[in-house]
Design a protein around this motif. Sequence first.
Motif, short mmCIF file in Angstrom:
data_model
loop_
_atom_site.label_atom_id
_atom_site.label_comp_id
_atom_site.label_asym_id
_atom_site.label_seq_id
_atom_site.Cartn_x
_atom_site.Cartn_y
_atom_site.Cartn_z
N ASN A 132 0.82 -1.22 0.00
CA ASN A 132 0.00 0.00 0.00
C ASN A 132 0.85 1.27 0.00
OD1 ASN A 132 -2.30 -1.63 0.11
ND2 ASN A 132 -2.32 -1.65 2.34
N THR A 134 1.87 4.84 -1.18
CA THR A 134 1.22 6.02 -1.73
C THR A 134 2.24 7.13 -1.95
OG1 THR A 134 -0.80 5.50 -0.48
CG2 THR A 134 -0.63 7.71 -1.42
N VAL A 153 -2.48 4.43 -5.28
CA VAL A 153 -1.86 3.49 -4.33
C VAL A 153 -1.30 2.29 -5.09
CG1 VAL A 153 -2.22 2.02 -2.32
CG2 VAL A 153 -3.41 4.23 -2.48
N ASP A 155 -0.14 -1.49 -4.83
CA ASP A 155 -0.47 -2.60 -3.93
C ASP A 155 0.74 -3.12 -3.18
OD1 ASP A 155 -3.12 -2.48 -4.60
OD2 ASP A 155 -3.00 -4.03 -6.14
N GLN A 156 1.82 -3.40 -3.89
CA GLN A 156 3.01 -3.94 -3.25
C GLN A 156 4.23 -3.79 -4.14
OE1 GLN A 156 2.28 -8.16 -2.56
NE2 GLN A 156 2.98 -8.68 -4.60
N GLU A 188 3.81 4.12 3.40
CA GLU A 188 3.74 2.67 3.25
C GLU A 188 2.79 2.10 4.29
OE1 GLU A 188 4.85 -1.58 3.66
OE2 GLU A 188 5.06 -0.02 5.17
N GLY A 189 2.08 1.03 3.92
CA GLY A 189 1.02 0.49 4.76
C GLY A 189 1.42 0.12 6.16
#
Length: 206
Positions: A132, A134, A153, A155-156, A188-189
């Motif tokens: 995630n 951004t 965003v 995903d990975q 980052e997520g």
Amino acid sequence: MKKAFIYSACVLLFSGCGTMDQVSRSIIATHTGAAIGSIAGSIIGDNIGGYRGSYIGSFVGSAAGALIGANVVARSQEKKEREAERMSSPSPYLVIRDIRLQDENWNRLVDANEDCRLIFEIYNEGERTAINITPVLKGLRGTKHLIYSAPIVIDQIKPGVGVLYTVNLSADSEVKTGEANFEISLEEGNGFGTPKESFSIRTQGK
């Protein structure tokens, strides 16, 4: 006989220390290194200068061997500690590479009413997949008449992998000749983002 001892001592230094604690390894390595250096120095000195050369060579070799033996264990321990630290907390490490402007007329300026793109690479230098991601672009100065697309965003990004990211950028008819300053960062997520990085592009009014 001396050569056989040197070989046996080397085996002890590099294999026998593996099951000991750090203090014991350092003591054994220092003593073993001193013994190896003493015997080796004695052989060399004996070949060069007889008994006296053998004595001097033994003394000098002992001191040098002790230092080398201790350094071997110290470097080995340091390497093991770094590896353990790295393995205990693997994480992604994101970097932004090669920010560049792609404009319609290839003059490397954002002209009035021109559609352009900002392109850069997001690369994961870490040892864990980033999720995630951004890209956050913020105008600082000279960006009043510039319009740029909202973040998308990602995903990975797996370790050792980079992705190209594009920001659509355009200028309205009121843009002035000068410099537009931006800052960009990555969120980052799991919280492994990046510090803000500044860059600038040139603008061209009518």
